[in-house]
Scaffold this motif. Structure first.
Motif, PDB file in Angstrom:
ATOM      1  N   GLN A  10      76.592 -78.904 -28.242  1.00  0.00           N
ATOM      2  CA  GLN A  10      75.309 -78.591 -27.602  1.00  0.00           C
ATOM      3  C   GLN A  10      74.958 -77.093 -27.687  1.00  0.00           C
ATOM      4  OE1 GLN A  10      75.073 -80.189 -23.666  1.00  0.00           O
ATOM      5  NE2 GLN A  10      72.939 -79.535 -23.379  1.00  0.00           N
ATOM      6  N   LEU A  11      75.987 -76.239 -27.629  1.00  0.00           N
ATOM      7  CA  LEU A  11      75.715 -74.795 -27.740  1.00  0.00           C
ATOM      8  C   LEU A  11      75.057 -74.501 -29.097  1.00  0.00           C
ATOM      9  CD1 LEU A  11      76.072 -71.730 -26.983  1.00  0.00           C
ATOM     10  CD2 LEU A  11      78.318 -71.856 -28.073  1.00  0.00           C
ATOM     11  N   ILE A  12      75.600 -75.090 -30.140  1.00  0.00           N
ATOM     12  CA  ILE A  12      75.090 -74.828 -31.495  1.00  0.00           C
ATOM     13  C   ILE A  12      73.689 -75.429 -31.636  1.00  0.00           C
ATOM     14  CG2 ILE A  12      75.630 -75.067 -33.969  1.00  0.00           C
ATOM     15  CD1 ILE A  12      77.885 -73.754 -32.187  1.00  0.00           C
ATOM     16  N   ASP A  13      73.530 -76.657 -31.123  1.00  0.00           N
ATOM     17  CA  ASP A  13      72.245 -77.337 -31.270  1.00  0.00           C
ATOM     18  C   ASP A  13      71.141 -76.605 -30.505  1.00  0.00           C
ATOM     19  OD1 ASP A  13      73.620 -79.131 -32.768  1.00  0.00           O
ATOM     20  OD2 ASP A  13      73.741 -80.687 -31.219  1.00  0.00           O
ATOM     21  N   GLU A  14      71.507 -76.045 -29.333  1.00  0.00           N
ATOM     22  CA  GLU A  14      70.509 -75.320 -28.526  1.00  0.00           C
ATOM     23  C   GLU A  14      70.192 -73.944 -29.092  1.00  0.00           C
ATOM     24  OE1 GLU A  14      71.254 -74.391 -24.449  1.00  0.00           O
ATOM     25  OE2 GLU A  14      71.231 -76.490 -23.863  1.00  0.00           O
ATOM     26  N   GLN A  15      71.201 -73.348 -29.753  1.00  0.00           N
ATOM     27  CA  GLN A  15      71.064 -71.949 -30.186  1.00  0.00           C
ATOM     28  C   GLN A  15      71.386 -71.807 -31.682  1.00  0.00           C
ATOM     29  OE1 GLN A  15      69.843 -69.859 -28.059  1.00  0.00           O
ATOM     30  NE2 GLN A  15      70.127 -71.036 -26.169  1.00  0.00           N
ATOM     31  N   PRO A  16      70.655 -72.535 -32.537  1.00  0.00           N
ATOM     32  CA  PRO A  16      71.019 -72.522 -33.965  1.00  0.00           C
ATOM     33  C   PRO A  16      70.742 -71.186 -34.647  1.00  0.00           C
ATOM     34  CG  PRO A  16      68.970 -73.734 -33.621  1.00  0.00           C
ATOM     35  CD  PRO A  16      69.488 -73.396 -32.252  1.00  0.00           C
ATOM     36  N   GLN A  17      70.008 -70.290 -33.970  1.00  0.00           N
ATOM     37  CA  GLN A  17      69.697 -68.989 -34.584  1.00  0.00           C
ATOM     38  C   GLN A  17      70.880 -68.022 -34.552  1.00  0.00           C
ATOM     39  OE1 GLN A  17      68.900 -69.845 -31.469  1.00  0.00           O
ATOM     40  NE2 GLN A  17      69.953 -68.188 -30.411  1.00  0.00           N
ATOM     41  N   MET A  18      71.950 -68.368 -33.797  1.00  0.00           N
ATOM     42  CA  MET A  18      73.060 -67.408 -33.641  1.00  0.00           C
ATOM     43  C   MET A  18      73.637 -67.059 -35.012  1.00  0.00           C
ATOM     44  SD  MET A  18      75.051 -68.648 -30.201  1.00  0.00           S
ATOM     45  CE  MET A  18      75.438 -70.258 -30.820  1.00  0.00           C
ATOM     46  N   LYS A  19      73.992 -65.766 -35.179  1.00  0.00           N
ATOM     47  CA  LYS A  19      74.481 -65.319 -36.494  1.00  0.00           C
ATOM     48  C   LYS A  19      75.975 -65.573 -36.638  1.00  0.00           C
ATOM     49  CE  LYS A  19      71.216 -61.427 -36.575  1.00  0.00           C
ATOM     50  NZ  LYS A  19      70.990 -61.074 -35.164  1.00  0.00           N
ATOM     51  N   ALA A  20      76.689 -65.522 -35.518  1.00  0.00           N
ATOM     52  CA  ALA A  20      78.149 -65.688 -35.645  1.00  0.00           C
ATOM     53  C   ALA A  20      78.758 -66.152 -34.335  1.00  0.00           C
ATOM     54  CB  ALA A  20      78.787 -64.358 -36.060  1.00  0.00           C
ATOM     55  N   LEU A  21      79.862 -66.902 -34.491  1.00  0.00           N
ATOM     56  CA  LEU A  21      80.668 -67.315 -33.341  1.00  0.00           C
ATOM     57  C   LEU A  21      81.976 -66.534 -33.411  1.00  0.00           C
ATOM     58  CD1 LEU A  21      80.324 -71.219 -33.656  1.00  0.00           C
ATOM     59  CD2 LEU A  21      78.920 -69.660 -32.271  1.00  0.00           C
ATOM     60  N   PHE A  22      82.305 -65.835 -32.344  1.00  0.00           N
ATOM     61  CA  PHE A  22      83.567 -65.081 -32.301  1.00  0.00           C
ATOM     62  C   PHE A  22      84.556 -65.868 -31.441  1.00  0.00           C
ATOM     63  CE2 PHE A  22      80.491 -62.038 -33.637  1.00  0.00           C
ATOM     64  CZ  PHE A  22      81.185 -61.243 -34.531  1.00  0.00           C
ATOM     65  N   ASN A  23      85.595 -66.374 -32.113  1.00  0.00           N
ATOM     66  CA  ASN A  23      86.584 -67.211 -31.440  1.00  0.00           C
ATOM     67  C   ASN A  23      87.559 -66.320 -30.676  1.00  0.00           C
ATOM     68  OD1 ASN A  23      87.715 -69.845 -31.106  1.00  0.00           O
ATOM     69  ND2 ASN A  23      89.338 -69.333 -32.569  1.00  0.00           N
ATOM     70  N   ILE A  24      87.920 -66.700 -29.453  1.00  0.00           N
ATOM     71  CA  ILE A  24      88.882 -65.849 -28.723  1.00  0.00           C
ATOM     72  C   ILE A  24      90.324 -66.300 -28.980  1.00  0.00           C
ATOM     73  CG2 ILE A  24      87.196 -65.188 -26.953  1.00  0.00           C
ATOM     74  CD1 ILE A  24      88.901 -66.949 -24.990  1.00  0.00           C
TER      75      ILE A  24
END
Ligand code: NDP
Ligand code: OXD
Length: 310
Positions: A53-67
């Protein structure tokens, strides 16, 4: 610049505080389903096991930083092609992994569990010293963590072998690479350490066939992901006497279900996915530096190759 924070099973408050202190120029917001309907559009997200859901709601994000270092949970999501995935590079994990694996190896090789049982029974008893040369250690995965572990074990004068996808050179380590050398690597190994990423190629890589190739008295240390190991095959090989035991930090199902055979097995040491913990300050510092670099258009370390899956 806007950053969303979405890390499952993590108290967000200290993380938000640290991230805001490290990136005062950014707007840092906690994401939960539907929380950004007011038009906030993050550029980046700091994540651990986020929902689709995070990706579907915010598809404009440039990058995901994994912790974390392992990105297997992120590879299960459907991500737009432009969205980069960035893994954590060490950030204080490799030294923890080295001390954890060295401890597991030495505990087994020096028979410390047996001494503990003797002492509990009030017995003052020596065992015949074993030879390091009889305990070659094979480290699967010579990346950020595996290389540090292999070098650490070599410092204790164990014969150390390493196996990776592409050819590597590590001082004091006999390096193998590629599928074609896998059997040779396993046959020369007595203590097998798994530090591979979980990908379609490595899922179930420790199974009856591969573990049977280890030298008699083989011992398995899995500190990568539970799905690398076929758990029933391990139990069968321990029960048949081919394997001497295992130290397992990761499991097919976590938390390890109550009543699972591993909990009370006398030859299996269990820990709760704790061999190398994410350290908040080191992690925030590294991710803040990478976000700034990415925002300037500079390359950053640890961008995941989505084809390879790590
Ligand atoms: P890296 O990506 O830095 O290293 C991965 C290594 O595995 C590389 O040497 C790579 O080869 C090798 N590899 C990948 N695929 C294959 C394959 N098909 N055949 C042979 N070798 C392969 O990862 P890290 O060292 O940072 O981390 C490893 C894993 O450890 C993580 O993915 C995570 O799952 C786990 N982990 C567990 C923790 C815990 O607390 N239990 C904590 C942190 C991480 P090459 O060098 O050719 O690319
Ligand atoms: C990781 C982990 O992948 O903690 O970093 O397992």
């Amino acid at each position: 610049m806007k950053i969303a924070f979405c890390c499952m099973n993590t108290d967000p408050r200290p993380w938000l505080q640290s991230l805001r202190a490290a990136l005062p120029e950014a707007e840092v917001v906690e994401w939960s389903p539907g929380s950004m309907q007011d038009g906030v559009r993050p550029d980046y997200a700091m994540v651990w096991g986020p929902p689709q859901q995070l990706i579907d709601e915010q598809p404009q994000m440039k990058a995901l930083f994994n912790i974390g270092a392992g990105v297997d949970a992120l590879m299960k999501l459907s991500l737009p092609p432009h969205m980069q995935v960035v893994r954590l590079n060490d950030a204080g994990m490799s030294v923890q992994m080295a001390e954890f694996v060295a401890h597991a190896v030495i505990r087994h090789y020096r028979e410390l569990d047996a001494y503990e049982r003797d002492v509990a029974a009030g017995e003052w008893r020596f065992r015949k010293p074993l030879l390091r040369t009889d305990f070659p250690i094979g480290v699967m995965g010579l990346g950020v963590l595996g290389e540090r572990v292999a070098k650490t074990l070599a410092m204790f004068d164990f014969p150390v072998l390493g196996w990776s996808r592409s050819p590597r050179q590590v001082d004091g380590v006999h390096c193998f690479s590629g599928e074609a050398t896998f059997d040779e690597f396993l046959s020369a190994t007595r203590i097998l350490v798994c530090l591979l990423p979980l990908t379609p190629e490595t899922r179930g890589i420790m199974n009856r066939d591969t573990l049977s190739l280890l030298k008699p008295g083989g011992y398995v240390i899995n500190v990568a992901r539970g799905a690398h190991l076929v758990e029933d095959d391990l139990l069968a090989l321990i029960d048949s006497g081919h394997l001497a035991g295992a130290a397992l930090d990761v499991f097919q199902t976590e938390p390890l279900p109550a009543g699972h055979a591993f909990w009370k097995h006398p030859k299996i040491a269990v820990t709760p996915h704790t061999s190398a913990r994410t350290l908040r300050e080191d992690t925030v510092l590294q991710i803040a530096q990478k976000i700034r670099a990415m925002a300037r258009g500079e390359p950053v370390a640890g961008v995941v190759d989505r084809e390879r899956g790590y």
